[in-house]
Design a protein around this motif. Sequence first.
Motif, mmCIF file in Angstrom:
data_model
loop_
_atom_site.group_PDB
_atom_site.id
_atom_site.type_symbol
_atom_site.label_atom_id
_atom_site.label_comp_id
_atom_site.label_asym_id
_atom_site.label_seq_id
_atom_site.Cartn_x
_atom_site.Cartn_y
_atom_site.Cartn_z
ATOM 1 N N THR A 175 0.820 -1.206 0.000
ATOM 2 C CA THR A 175 0.000 0.000 0.000
ATOM 3 C C THR A 175 0.859 1.264 0.000
ATOM 4 O OG1 THR A 175 -0.276 -0.015 2.401
ATOM 5 C CG2 THR A 175 -1.935 -1.171 1.127
ATOM 6 N N LEU A 176 2.078 1.164 0.510
ATOM 7 C CA LEU A 176 2.982 2.322 0.409
ATOM 8 C C LEU A 176 3.343 2.567 -1.059
ATOM 9 C CD1 LEU A 176 4.636 4.541 1.757
ATOM 10 C CD2 LEU A 176 6.519 2.918 1.998
ATOM 11 N N ASP A 177 3.658 1.477 -1.773
ATOM 12 C CA ASP A 177 3.968 1.621 -3.201
ATOM 13 C C ASP A 177 2.796 2.250 -3.941
ATOM 14 O OD1 ASP A 177 6.374 0.480 -2.721
ATOM 15 O OD2 ASP A 177 6.002 -1.402 -3.789
ATOM 16 N N ILE A 178 1.598 1.785 -3.646
ATOM 17 C CA ILE A 178 0.417 2.283 -4.351
ATOM 18 C C ILE A 178 0.164 3.759 -4.034
ATOM 19 C CG2 ILE A 178 -2.110 2.141 -4.441
ATOM 20 C CD1 ILE A 178 -1.825 -0.915 -4.286
ATOM 21 N N ASP A 187 7.693 6.218 -6.988
ATOM 22 C CA ASP A 187 7.742 4.773 -6.829
ATOM 23 C C ASP A 187 8.647 4.415 -5.647
ATOM 24 O OD1 ASP A 187 7.584 2.089 -7.068
ATOM 25 O OD2 ASP A 187 8.378 1.976 -9.104
ATOM 26 N N PHE A 188 8.040 4.179 -4.489
ATOM 27 C CA PHE A 188 8.847 3.770 -3.335
ATOM 28 C C PHE A 188 9.504 2.414 -3.581
ATOM 29 C CE2 PHE A 188 5.920 6.702 -1.069
ATOM 30 C CZ PHE A 188 6.857 7.451 -0.380
ATOM 31 N N ASP A 189 8.862 1.579 -4.379
ATOM 32 C CA ASP A 189 9.338 0.224 -4.651
ATOM 33 C C ASP A 189 9.741 -0.472 -3.351
ATOM 34 O OD1 ASP A 189 9.953 -2.028 -5.989
ATOM 35 O OD2 ASP A 189 11.778 -1.275 -6.959
ATOM 36 N N SER A 190 8.887 -0.330 -2.340
ATOM 37 C CA SER A 190 9.290 -0.809 -1.016
ATOM 38 C C SER A 190 9.207 -2.323 -0.892
ATOM 39 C CB SER A 190 8.428 -0.144 0.056
ATOM 40 O OG SER A 190 7.089 -0.559 -0.095
ATOM 41 N N LEU A 191 8.541 -2.994 -1.857
ATOM 42 C CA LEU A 191 8.523 -4.456 -1.796
ATOM 43 C C LEU A 191 9.923 -5.011 -2.056
ATOM 44 C CD1 LEU A 191 5.145 -5.360 -3.537
ATOM 45 C CD2 LEU A 191 5.821 -6.006 -1.232
ATOM 46 N N ARG A 192 10.760 -4.205 -2.738
ATOM 47 C CA ARG A 192 12.119 -4.681 -3.003
ATOM 48 C C ARG A 192 13.172 -3.898 -2.251
ATOM 49 N NH1 ARG A 192 11.992 -5.246 -9.460
ATOM 50 N NH2 ARG A 192 10.687 -3.417 -9.122
ATOM 51 N N ASN A 193 12.830 -2.675 -1.880
ATOM 52 C CA ASN A 193 13.834 -1.717 -1.461
ATOM 53 C C ASN A 193 13.464 -1.278 -0.047
ATOM 54 O OD1 ASN A 193 14.952 0.821 -1.021
ATOM 55 N ND2 ASN A 193 14.369 1.626 -3.034
ATOM 56 N N ASP A 194 14.395 -1.336 0.884
ATOM 57 C CA ASP A 194 13.998 -1.064 2.268
ATOM 58 C C ASP A 194 14.943 -0.079 2.950
ATOM 59 O OD1 ASP A 194 12.294 -1.187 4.336
ATOM 60 O OD2 ASP A 194 12.804 -3.212 4.970
ATOM 61 N N THR A 195 15.356 0.936 2.254
ATOM 62 C CA THR A 195 16.304 1.876 2.854
ATOM 63 C C THR A 195 15.829 3.308 2.668
ATOM 64 O OG1 THR A 195 17.477 1.814 0.775
ATOM 65 C CG2 THR A 195 18.376 0.464 2.562
ATOM 66 N N GLY A 196 16.580 4.235 3.208
ATOM 67 C CA GLY A 196 16.402 5.663 2.949
ATOM 68 C C GLY A 196 14.989 6.136 3.156
ATOM 69 N N ILE A 197 14.353 6.528 2.061
ATOM 70 C CA ILE A 197 13.056 7.166 2.133
ATOM 71 C C ILE A 197 11.979 6.247 2.738
ATOM 72 C CG2 ILE A 197 12.614 6.611 -0.314
ATOM 73 C CD1 ILE A 197 11.404 9.791 1.342
ATOM 74 N N MET A 298 -2.311 12.597 2.835
ATOM 75 C CA MET A 298 -2.889 11.520 2.023
ATOM 76 C C MET A 298 -1.986 10.294 2.007
ATOM 77 S SD MET A 298 -4.833 13.443 -1.062
ATOM 78 C CE MET A 298 -3.758 14.832 -1.343
ATOM 79 N N LEU A 299 -0.673 10.538 2.018
ATOM 80 C CA LEU A 299 0.270 9.416 2.072
ATOM 81 C C LEU A 299 -0.014 8.557 3.301
ATOM 82 C CD1 LEU A 299 2.983 8.025 1.211
ATOM 83 C CD2 LEU A 299 4.151 9.659 2.683
ATOM 84 N N ILE A 300 -0.116 9.201 4.445
ATOM 85 C CA ILE A 300 -0.304 8.461 5.692
ATOM 86 C C ILE A 300 -1.711 7.871 5.782
ATOM 87 C CG2 ILE A 300 -0.390 8.702 8.211
ATOM 88 C CD1 ILE A 300 1.975 10.604 7.996
ATOM 89 N N ALA A 301 -2.708 8.694 5.441
ATOM 90 C CA ALA A 301 -4.102 8.225 5.562
ATOM 91 C C ALA A 301 -4.353 7.012 4.662
ATOM 92 C CB ALA A 301 -5.066 9.346 5.183
ATOM 93 N N GLY A 302 -3.883 7.097 3.427
ATOM 94 C CA GLY A 302 -4.186 6.032 2.477
ATOM 95 C C GLY A 302 -3.372 4.779 2.719
ATOM 96 N N HIS A 303 -2.147 4.964 3.170
ATOM 97 C CA HIS A 303 -1.253 3.832 3.338
ATOM 98 C C HIS A 303 -1.631 2.970 4.530
ATOM 99 C CE1 HIS A 303 2.505 2.492 5.472
ATOM 100 N NE2 HIS A 303 2.433 1.690 4.450
ATOM 101 N N GLU A 304 -1.780 3.631 5.681
ATOM 102 C CA GLU A 304 -2.028 2.922 6.929
ATOM 103 C C GLU A 304 -3.346 2.168 6.952
ATOM 104 O OE1 GLU A 304 -0.223 2.417 9.603
ATOM 105 O OE2 GLU A 304 -0.345 4.260 10.755
ATOM 106 N N THR A 305 -4.391 2.874 6.522
ATOM 107 C CA THR A 305 -5.717 2.272 6.578
ATOM 108 C C THR A 305 -5.798 1.060 5.656
ATOM 109 O OG1 THR A 305 -6.291 3.951 4.967
ATOM 110 C CG2 THR A 305 -7.030 4.328 7.205
ATOM 111 N N SER A 306 -5.343 1.219 4.419
ATOM 112 C CA SER A 306 -5.494 0.119 3.464
ATOM 113 C C SER A 306 -4.689 -1.100 3.885
ATOM 114 C CB SER A 306 -5.034 0.546 2.077
ATOM 115 O OG SER A 306 -5.592 1.789 1.747
ATOM 116 N N ALA A 307 -3.474 -0.867 4.419
ATOM 117 C CA ALA A 307 -2.647 -2.002 4.848
ATOM 118 C C ALA A 307 -3.355 -2.754 5.972
ATOM 119 C CB ALA A 307 -1.281 -1.516 5.313
ATOM 120 N N ALA A 308 -3.945 -2.011 6.894
ATOM 121 C CA ALA A 308 -4.627 -2.657 8.021
ATOM 122 C C ALA A 308 -5.851 -3.440 7.531
ATOM 123 C CB ALA A 308 -5.027 -1.611 9.058
#
Length: 529
Positions: A175-178, A187-197, A298-308
């Motif tokens: 959901t962070l990527d989305i 593109d956070f590409d966080s499914l592959r990348n787990d550093t920095g941003i 929107m980043l926080i609202a959309g990411h957190e809720t959907s993941a949960a």
Amino acid sequence: SSFPSQLKNGLSKLGVPNEVLEILFKWADDDGDYPKIPEAKGAIKAIRSEPFFLPLYKLYLTYGGIFRLTFGPKSFLIVSDPAMAKHILKDNSKSYSKGILAEILEFVMGKGLIPADGEIWRVRRRAIVPALHLKYVAAMVNLFGQATDRLCKKLDGAATDGEDVEMESLFSHLTLDIIGKAVFNYDFDSLRNDTGIVEAVYTVLREAEDRSVSPIPTWEIPIWKDISPRQRKVAEALKLINDVLDDLIATCKRMVEEEELQFHEEYMNEQDPSILRFLLASGDDVSSKQLRDDLMTMLIAGHETSAAVLTWTFYLLSKEPSVVAKLQDEVDSVLGDRYPTIDDMKKLKYTTRVINESLRLYPQPPVLIRRSLENDVLGKYPIKRGEDIFISVWNLHRSPSLWEDADKFNPERWPLDGPNPNETNQNFCYLPFGGGPRKCVGDMFASFENLKRSSSDLQTVVAVAMLVRRFNFQMALGAPPVEMTTGATIHTTAGLKMTVTRRMKPPIIPELDTQGLKMEASVRISEEV
Ligand code: HEM
């Protein structure tokens, strides 16, 4: 203090029992003929050890739809009554602000859409909502499919290697990527990348969650703020995210200036369908700081809720194989291996019911926070200006007097040929996206005739459909028990460890609809666009 209260204190010191005093002095506290809001007493200890909405549920069963909870000098009204919720959120919404929530989130969201009140909120809401038009949603559904496909590849690997997976963190990355792409085309590409941003986003999220459950605001102590390693880490993370956002805003501004495309109501750049692009192209006259606050919100609202929502949906499904079987039947016949389109969203009815029911049992967030700006009356109780109010959506959604078998996961409770449940048709007993003017922004699509539903859950529908088509999920052997903990949304205490196996796919069952009907449907959509 007043004479009656001095007298009351004196008698109390002399050993007159409190119950007796309450009755004797009822007249002194009364506001005319109005009754007094029930006070929950001796319940404060319980609140520290478990997620706070669970003791609030027990208190609700004892004290009813409104009661007062006092911690030292602070007191809160806990509301679990549909009519009062409707009054606060909708009928008299102008008399309520976001109160404590705005104070807690200020450090990360500034004056963004969730904490903002009054004129700033009104102006920003009007600017942002039009960005979420039908053509944007159609592009998003496509994006959700691509992002979920990346997750499927990852799960494929785990299935081959026979490794268990921790789904909660995978959903968080998905959901962070989305949301990064959807809101500012990053593109956070966080499914592959787990550093920095990505790491910075999680640092800030964790801090927001901790602050919302911490009783003492240590982050406000001036020197502590500068020397605490943790607070310094938060400040650095915020700076990194803000720098990235500023860069994105600047780049996007340049692109918009070079663009040929004229701005119109359903403006969307195919290469960059983001909300940011729409706002800049619309000539939205706004400071960079405000824009950044809105993007961050929107980043926080959309990411957190959907993941949960995804996490708890898969947890619920793991306990109900019969629901999974029905779900898979529907997905096999509607989608097969295709990526979902916006048209499919109407056909994935049972999938939608599963999400509706998951949102009922695990509402994200479990409570809505407000503060009264004026004296008001809730039901038969007068309340004063400045009251901090928690509307417990958890209590509303699990109330034994409002729902049959309230704790049972039963997607069938809403018939497939009936309307999608929302706060209006469920009389404020069901509020997964809030209600009234501050309702989740995604919900505006409900007004499109042929898409009568909230869009906020579309990404969840896409993800659930694609995942159950391709895999079977079970709780892993020896997985830790799934328990709740909470910040802004409900998390598990120790993750959702599952075993994933590839499904033996049944052949794709052709739809009963003829090709002709399908063509007609897509023409209808493109005409509206
Ligand atoms: C507001 C739930 C997805 C952006 C809300 C509220 C709820 C909610 C309950 C009302 C808060 C209140 O009244 O205090 C959800 C759920 C989601 C979801 C359950 C996913 C299934 C999203 C997404 C976005 C988003 C994807 C990003 C575009 C917002 C914003 C507000 C909001 C900006 C504040 C609106 C305002 O105050 O005017 N959401 N949301 N939400 N949501 Fe969502």
